[in-house]
Enzyme design. Structure first.
Site: not given
Ligand SMILES: NC(=O)c1ccc[n+]([C@@H]2O[C@H](COP(=O)([O-])OP(=O)(O)OC[C@H]3O[C@@H](n4cnc5c(N)ncnc54)[C@H](O)[C@@H]3O)[C@@H](O)[C@H]2O)c1
Length: 324
Positions: A11, A36, A141, A145, A188
């Site tokens: 995302y 993804g 989680y 981090k 949400l």
């Molecule tokens: N969505 C939020 O509100 C939010 C808030 C705080 C932090 N984050 C952080 O932002 C980052 C992205 O979040 P998002 O919402 O886009 O998540 P998402 O799940 O949409 O994207 C994560 C991507 O990482 C890839 N992935 C996971 N493990 C992998 C691995 N071992 N090797 C290669 N690819 C891998 C997945 O295929 C996916 O495309 C994450 O690190 C998350 O912890 C997100």
């Protein structure tokens, strides 16, 4: 700049790639596609399908593509899943991050932006939360981090790396191309909008929290504003770790989000109240004064109506999410 984005098929990563390309950078997406979508990868970006744990492949790509900076977003992100399967989160998020860092050291890449999270603050002692406030995650989680940040505090100076850890609050909203489509979706706003679209019941977890209406409070940040924070972080040149909150500084309760969504969509939600969900923090609101001051970050899409409106437009255009 030539930038490799791990998790760039996810995302937030897909929107960061859009913004990198718009700013004239070259983007390589490195993603296992475990969670993804191929269709979220911008056609002008190169996609390398691989696990971040595969250090040899990652280092080879960093070298062959003369990568200058890495944005490391690849991770598992579901709080509830992390409570039931913590080992998965330490393996993927901690071990995976260590392999990314080691591949960068092997390939001589010095600039890293790391996706961190407000989840590492746990239930904060005060809001808005500042970067040097107590970190006490309430779920694996957030812990995963925090462990990576702690490793980076030692590794960055030892290897002369420029590392920026961005502690995102709740990313939300969409661009015309990319929106939020996790499986399962536990966030949400997409769940509220899906319920608005389909009329399905909408579960509200926890109505007895010590907040103004009994529901949890979150700080929502538009994914485009979050992307800009990454572009600014890429411009840092001083070695060592810097940590920044990225949020709007305004908290909304779950009920307020639901009310705003009803107004924006013109639909009535079928809300079903449930007990609290394991691992949820009560209230998280950011102080983003540090990133505003140091990097000149200025959110451009701060209002909740604008955030929900953009997500609603994407949801309506993509009612089944991504095809692939
Ligand atoms: N969505 C939020 O509100 C939010 C808030 C705080 C932090 N984050 C952080 O932002 C980052 C992205 O979040 P998002 O919402 O886009 O998540 P998402 O799940 O949409 O994207 C994560 C991507 O990482 C890839 N992935 C996971 N493990 C992998 C691995 N071992 N090797 C290669 N690819 C891998 C997945 O295929 C996916 O495309 C994450 O690190 C998350 O912890 C997100």
């Amino acid at each position: 700049m030539r930038v490799l984005v791990t998790g760039g098929a996810g995302y937030i990563g897909s929107v960061i790639v859009e913004e990198l390309l718009r700013a004239g950078h070259e983007a390589t997406v490195y993603d296992s596609l475990a969670r993804g979508h191929i269709d979220a990868v911008h056609p002008a970006a190169k996609l390398i399908c691989g696990m971040v744990q595969d250090r040899a492949l990652l280092a080879q790509q960093l070298r062959e593509r003369s990568i200058e900076a890495v944005i490391h977003m690849a991770a598992f992100i579901e709080v509830g899943e992390s409570v039931s399967r913590p080992e998965l989160y330490f393996q993927n998020n901690v071990v995976g991050s260590l392999e990314v860092i080691r591949a960068m050291i092997d390939a001589g890449v010095k600039n890293l932006v790391f996706s961190s999270t407000a989840a590492l603050y746990g239930d904060p002692e005060r809001v808005p939360i500042q970067e040097d406030d107590v970190t006490a995650p309430t779920n694996p989680y957030g812990e995963s981090k925090l462990i990576v940040e702690r490793m980076l505090r030692w590794i960055a100076p030892a290897h002369g790396l420029t590392v920026t850890a961005l502690r995102y609050f709740n990313a939300a909203g969409a661009t015309a191309m990319n929106g939020e489509a996790h499986t399962p979706e536990t966030h949400l706003i997409p769940n509220v909008l899906r319920a608005a679209l389909t009329g399905a019941p909408l579960y509200l977890f926890g109505t007895d929290y010590p907040t103004k209406d009994g529901t949890c409070v979150r700080d929502y940040i538009h994914v485009l504003d979050l992307a800009q924070a990454h572009l600014l972080a890429l411009g840092r040149t001083d070695a060592g770790l810097q940590i920044y909150n990225v949020g709007n500084g305004e908290g909304f309760t779950v009920r307020e989000v639901m009310e705003t969504a009803q107004r924006v969509t013109g639909r009535t939600l079928n809300i079903v109240t449930e007990p609290r969900r394991a691992g949820d923090q009560i209230a998280t609101v950011a102080s983003a004064a540090k990133i505003r001051r140091d990097l000149g970050w200025q959110p451009q899409h701060a209002g909740l109506d604008a955030i929900i409106g953009s997500a609603w437009a994407w949801q309506q255009a993509h009612p089944a999410g991504y095809q692939r």
